[in-house]
Write a protein that holds these residues in place. Sequence first.
Motif, PDB file in Angstrom:
ATOM      1  N   GLY A 120      -7.236  11.352   0.113  1.00 32.37           N
ATOM      2  CA  GLY A 120      -6.704  12.132   1.220  1.00 32.37           C
ATOM      3  C   GLY A 120      -5.294  11.726   1.602  1.00 32.37           C
ATOM      4  N   TYR A 121      -5.042  10.418   1.630  1.00 31.59           N
ATOM      5  CA  TYR A 121      -3.692   9.946   1.960  1.00 31.59           C
ATOM      6  C   TYR A 121      -2.689  10.396   0.909  1.00 31.59           C
ATOM      7  N   TYR A 122      -3.089  10.300  -0.342  1.00 32.90           N
ATOM      8  CA  TYR A 122      -2.213  10.726  -1.431  1.00 32.90           C
ATOM      9  C   TYR A 122      -1.851  12.206  -1.267  1.00 32.90           C
ATOM     10  N   ARG A 126      -1.573   3.147   2.830  1.00 33.18           N
ATOM     11  CA  ARG A 126      -2.064   3.118   1.449  1.00 33.18           C
ATOM     12  C   ARG A 126      -1.898   1.742   0.818  1.00 33.18           C
ATOM     13  N   GLN A 127      -0.828   1.038   1.162  1.00 28.63           N
ATOM     14  CA  GLN A 127      -0.666  -0.324   0.659  1.00 28.63           C
ATOM     15  C   GLN A 127      -1.770  -1.229   1.206  1.00 28.63           C
ATOM     16  N   ASP A 128      -2.077  -1.093   2.493  1.00 25.72           N
ATOM     17  CA  ASP A 128      -3.180  -1.864   3.076  1.00 25.72           C
ATOM     18  C   ASP A 128      -4.494  -1.526   2.380  1.00 25.72           C
ATOM     19  N   GLU A 129      -4.749  -0.228   2.190  1.00 28.26           N
ATOM     20  CA  GLU A 129      -6.020   0.193   1.617  1.00 28.26           C
ATOM     21  C   GLU A 129      -6.161  -0.262   0.171  1.00 28.26           C
ATOM     22  N   GLY A 130      -5.049  -0.337  -0.560  1.00 22.44           N
ATOM     23  CA  GLY A 130      -5.118  -0.860  -1.918  1.00 22.44           C
ATOM     24  C   GLY A 130      -5.630  -2.294  -1.939  1.00 22.44           C
ATOM     25  N   ARG A 179      -9.185  13.496  11.383  1.00 23.25           N
ATOM     26  CA  ARG A 179     -10.180  12.851  10.514  1.00 23.25           C
ATOM     27  C   ARG A 179      -9.734  11.459  10.081  1.00 23.25           C
ATOM     28  N   PHE A 180      -8.459  11.308   9.759  1.00 24.84           N
ATOM     29  CA  PHE A 180      -7.977   9.973   9.403  1.00 24.84           C
ATOM     30  C   PHE A 180      -8.140   9.025  10.582  1.00 24.84           C
TER      31      PHE A 180
END
Length: 308
Positions: free
Chosen positions: A181-183, A211-215, A65-66
Amino acid sequence: MSLDSSRELQLDRGSKGMRYYRNAVERHWDPGAIDLSEDRQRLIEYLESSDREQVFDVLRQNVARFGAGEQAVTEDLAPLATALDDIDDQMFVTTQIYEEAKHTDFFDRYWREVIHAAEDELGTERSSPTDPVWYNEDYDELFERNERAMEALLDDPTPETFAEAYCHYHLTIEGILAQTGYYGMQQSFAEDTHPELPALPGLHQGFTKIRQDEGRHVGFGMTKLKELITEEGVDPQLLSQTVMELMPLVNGITAEESEQNENLGPSPDEMRAFASEKHVDRMEQITDASEEIPDVETLTQLDGVDAD
């Protein structure tokens, strides 16, 4: 050509779009450089030790899914880059498209080098991340709506259309579904957090970078939404309404995952609390004139896990 003759120089080095762009450049990482050898060995040893097919199914479904989500948003973001007028914002969006492609690369590599290796060692048939078994109707519908919201920018690039696009992509898919989901996955497969699950350091490192990118991506969308409210007169209710219309789909995805992941990793209540807290904070920062969007360094810091 569409050079902005009102500018003395080509780029505005002080603009928020340019600051996001520079942060992306400075935080560059290579998905091919992450060592997955330990993940292969640990996963194989874990699966060989007892009947743990449920954990393997959870891992495969989430990686599938990711990977599919990252591929979808890589493809769907191009209309935003075309519709934006500001070169600084356009430059940032090019980094976002590139980063979504890197995330797709990472999950494809993980399937090939870790999941297939475990299946080969166990003597089971190789699975595919494109198999429809990993997805449900809510998942498909959420990404189809995102695609339509982005494509609408090409035909009707009004402030309201931009707001809806940012709500679909940056607030809902990235800000709620993906980051939660990543968390959860990162907590599940980290060292010493859930001893009943295998620690997978390569997956953990990949999630940290993603997650850094998504932030940064979510922060850009928040910044643009606040500008649309304060400078373009977009009604804040449009943001709330758009996200609320998408939440049943998000809940349909996460409820299924919680049921399948029962007793594995963080509890469903913990995951819901994480998502709710982030969503409430972001909406307040966007819609409250007295609130400010956190700076890019704050947005790329990670809660609940040590960054690499």
